[in-house]
Design a protein around this motif. Structure first.
Motif, PDB file in Angstrom:
ATOM      1  N   GLU A  71       0.884  -1.158  -0.126  1.00 20.92           N
ATOM      2  CA  GLU A  71      -0.101   0.021   0.148  1.00 20.92           C
ATOM      3  C   GLU A  71       0.846   1.302   0.134  1.00 20.92           C
ATOM      4  N   MET A  72       1.959   1.384   0.822  1.00 18.02           N
ATOM      5  CA  MET A  72       2.972   2.320   0.639  1.00 18.02           C
ATOM      6  C   MET A  72       3.243   2.602  -0.739  1.00 18.02           C
ATOM      7  N   GLY A  73       3.697   1.569  -1.299  1.00 20.82           N
ATOM      8  CA  GLY A  73       4.384   1.790  -2.715  1.00 20.82           C
ATOM      9  C   GLY A  73       3.313   2.317  -3.539  1.00 20.82           C
ATOM     10  N   LEU A  74       2.111   1.964  -3.395  1.00 16.41           N
ATOM     11  CA  LEU A  74       0.919   2.648  -4.194  1.00 16.41           C
ATOM     12  C   LEU A  74       0.795   4.211  -3.783  1.00 16.41           C
ATOM     13  N   LEU A  75       0.850   4.490  -2.706  1.00 18.17           N
ATOM     14  CA  LEU A  75       0.907   5.947  -2.216  1.00 18.17           C
ATOM     15  C   LEU A  75       1.999   6.589  -2.862  1.00 18.17           C
ATOM     16  N   ALA A  76       3.273   5.969  -3.051  1.00 16.78           N
ATOM     17  CA  ALA A  76       4.529   6.647  -3.482  1.00 16.78           C
ATOM     18  C   ALA A  76       4.392   6.889  -5.013  1.00 16.78           C
ATOM     19  N   ALA A  77       3.602   5.734  -5.732  1.00 17.41           N
ATOM     20  CA  ALA A  77       3.514   5.744  -7.217  1.00 17.41           C
ATOM     21  C   ALA A  77       2.842   6.950  -7.383  1.00 17.41           C
ATOM     22  N   LEU A  78       1.777   7.156  -6.805  1.00 21.63           N
ATOM     23  CA  LEU A  78       0.643   8.261  -6.905  1.00 21.63           C
ATOM     24  C   LEU A  78       0.907   9.713  -6.505  1.00 21.63           C
ATOM     25  N   GLY A  79       2.356   9.824  -5.848  1.00 24.56           N
ATOM     26  CA  GLY A  79       2.659  10.985  -5.158  1.00 24.56           C
ATOM     27  C   GLY A  79       1.748  11.604  -4.063  1.00 24.56           C
ATOM     28  N   LEU A  80       1.078  10.545  -3.395  1.00 24.72           N
ATOM     29  CA  LEU A  80       0.438  10.910  -2.248  1.00 24.72           C
ATOM     30  C   LEU A  80       1.217  11.018  -1.112  1.00 24.72           C
TER      31      LEU A  80
END
Lengths: 412, 412
Positions: free
Chosen positions: A165-174
């Motif tokens: 989930e952290m990776g997804l936040l990173a990828a979206l710039g959140l």
């Protein structure tokens, strides 16, 4: 204070009461600090991810139609005029009969719909590439929006943020997200025989193990500890400490002597707090029977048994899930999240109907499989805890288990 | 640099190389900060624990011989002259025919050798207690030194301090302990297409997922992260960053593009460092094949695949155990510590002989038991990671698994 005389609850009933407490308020934090925190709001994707169709391989981007019927004995020949760079969106379109070198992660040019792995190709010189496979449209691609589509739901409130989930936040710039504040948990030990760890106990006294063990388990569960120290077994001192502890915390955990007199003192002190309600006074589990649950305003007080072994089991079964629940975790009490292993029981285990038994076991890997050796011992001893790797949970309906039986043990 | 051309190692060979690196030096810390830290020296008990024989129950301390033959129909009658307090060592001796009230945790007076639970007694007034059970010497007692005996070994160097071990340290007053320093792990991303998470990627670029996911996994394993940021795909820049990163850390983790050209760049940059030796260039696991291992002086460099999914699997299988090993954990690579669950595979899974396969699965609890659904997906995608709860490890000797087969999955 008739509620003091509630009968013993089942573990399921006790758990239901714990689930009625509210999660902590939310706060904004940097996503890089978010491991194991719980989302306090639904998240929506703010852009497409990937931003375009990308290659999964090193190879050649091409139109699959140009390879139909191609194979080892009948290769297709395509003209390669472009070399795509991984960080640049292609500024050209493929024409029929053309291909372009593409690295892993590179974006597809218009006109291409698939990628052939370099292993199935041969550069025969003069810009001609031999392709020894037929491709289907979409082959070896990650599609635009396959991970997340702009405006669509991404992660739900109550989700625990693991590494993916952290990776997804990173990828979206959140980079800033709203999560529940870590629960602040006040911890207090009672008992006239308990002295601080730094002290040299006089004969009859002993050092405070429970405060530290409980504190470590609160931290493991994502809480922040507010240590209240040791309070002597005195109604007024205890009531004052409880009041002080609740003021700055979201919950209070208390471990006291296991003798009946001490427990009554604790109940009296809680009952004297304004807005206090004793919800449970005993739970049908062993160890753990004398566990107390109270509510003061909106905050829970959990009274743990004084025996060190019992206190740690009650923390595993009730205390740590409570801390995770207060942190907003929607699955805090979900038993299917426990890590279980199947093992063979190496001796008969007696158990009483009508209560859940938690038996410590030591695991041994053998050629015949994993063995679970029950660790017998007194719940006031520390060695029982040291020598066990897992818990065997024996349900309230079961009347003991036989040697040689396969059992699921809970790794702790 | 002939070592650059090493062939692919098996996962076991790769693991052996990782185990050759030394643990970090030791430091002294407060025991209250010691959860999950690793002891750097053997510990010896400095006093007896318990300090004397103590009661496990509320009841009466007595000499077992005074109850021989007693039972429901034939109680023994003992004279109770003393009431032991939990925090005071008794200053009297029991005479034959006497007993003394004792609370849970209370210390036994001389002359007593067992405790009868209060439930088996009746206070008939005038100081006489009826005892309706016969006791064995030692019954319901924790014995002096049963947890730890002064001068005897307590915990071995290399032991991970869990909650029970912390409790033991507390009970013995071992407030300062020597543990291995947390490994400092430098983390670096390479790739011209990678931009910081805060940036808005231009077409062709993408945000840096790996640095953050790898950092979180290093912290989970007990390491301290030294972020080096993103380095562009340039030999000199990469070599300088590696040199800088190694100066202040115990190990360096690097994730780069997965294309062959990028990997060669990384190998060249490592090879140019003084004292560098490339130990492995590929490991027979999928995903994870392009993983690199090098040694610079005494420090490891682990080169992870660039695909986000692959990088996280390699971290689980090799990277996190390496961090724990550097932290001094004697069981860092012990696979029996993995949390496994038995589940039924819901579809056929192909697998190549000669390499270990790590397949992501999603677990589902059903009335028929736990099901493991393989999550198929491209290793560059994030959704594959999001939707899986466990890994199915398929050994190098196995050529695929059939639907319906019970498998042990590794909870992650």
């Amino acid at each position: 204070m008739s509620s003091r005389f509630l009968s013993t609850l089942t573990r399921a009933e006790f758990t239901k009461l714990l689930q009625q407490f509210n999660a902590t308020p939310d706060e904004s934090i940097a996503f890089s600090e978010s491991l194991d925190r719980i989302l306090a709001a639904d998240l929506t994707a703010c852009e497409d991810l990937p931003a375009g169709d990308r290659s999964c391989m090193d190879g050649y981007a091409l139109a699959a139609a140009d390879t139909f019927g191609a194979g080892e004995g009948n290769p297709a020949y395509l003209e390669c005029r472009h070399c795509i760079e991984v960080n640049v969106f292609p500024n050209f379109s493929l024409q029929p009969g053309e291909c372009a070198w593409i690295p892993t992660g590179g974006f597809l040019p218009p006109g291409a719909d698939s990628v052939v792995m370099v292993e199935y190709t041969h550069d025969i010189g003069d810009g001609t590439i031999e392709v020894r496979r037929s491709l289907a449209p979409g082959e070896n691609l990650m599609f635009r929006g396959e991970d997340a589509r702009k405006g669509s739901p991404l992660l739900k409130r109550g989700t625990r943020l693991r590494v993916p989930e952290m990776g997804l936040l990173a990828a979206l710039g959140l980079t800033q997200i709203r999560v529940h504040r870590r629960p602040r948990v006040a911890i207090l030990s009672t008992g006239d025989e308990i002295v601080p760890v730094e002290a040299q106990p006089r004969p009859g006294e002993m050092r405070d193990v429970n405060s530290h063990a409980v504190a470590a388990m609160v931290m493991q569960a994502g809480g922040v500890v507010e240590p209240l120290g040791i309070v002597r077994d005195d109604l007024e001192a205890l009531r004052d400490a409880l009041e002080r502890g609740l003021k700055n915390s979201d919950a209070l955990l208390l471990s006291g002597g296991s003798s009946k007199g001490t427990r009554d003192h604790t109940l009296d002190a809680i009952a004297q707090l304004p807005g206090a309600q004793i919800l449970a006074h005993g739970v049908a589990m062993a160890p753990g029977k004398p566990t107390i649950l109270a509510r003061v305003g909106a905050k829970p007080i959990l009274g743990l048994p004084g025996q060190v072994g019992s206190a740690q089991i009650v923390m595993l079964v009730l205390g740590q899930p409570l801390v995770r629940h207060l942190a907003g975790d929607g699955r805090a009490f979900d038993e299917s999240r426990r890590s279980l292993r199947r093992a063979l029981l190496t001796r008969n285990v007696p158990s009483s109907q009508g209560r859940e038994d938690y038996l410590r076991v030591r695991l041994e890997e053998t050629a015949d499989g994993l063995l679970a050796h029950p660790v017998m011992g007194k719940s006031g001893l520390l060695r029982t805890l040291l020598h066990s790797d897992a818990l065997l949970v024996i349900s309230a309906e079961t009347e003991g288990l036989l040697e040689g039986r396969p059992v699921d043990v809970w790794l702790i």
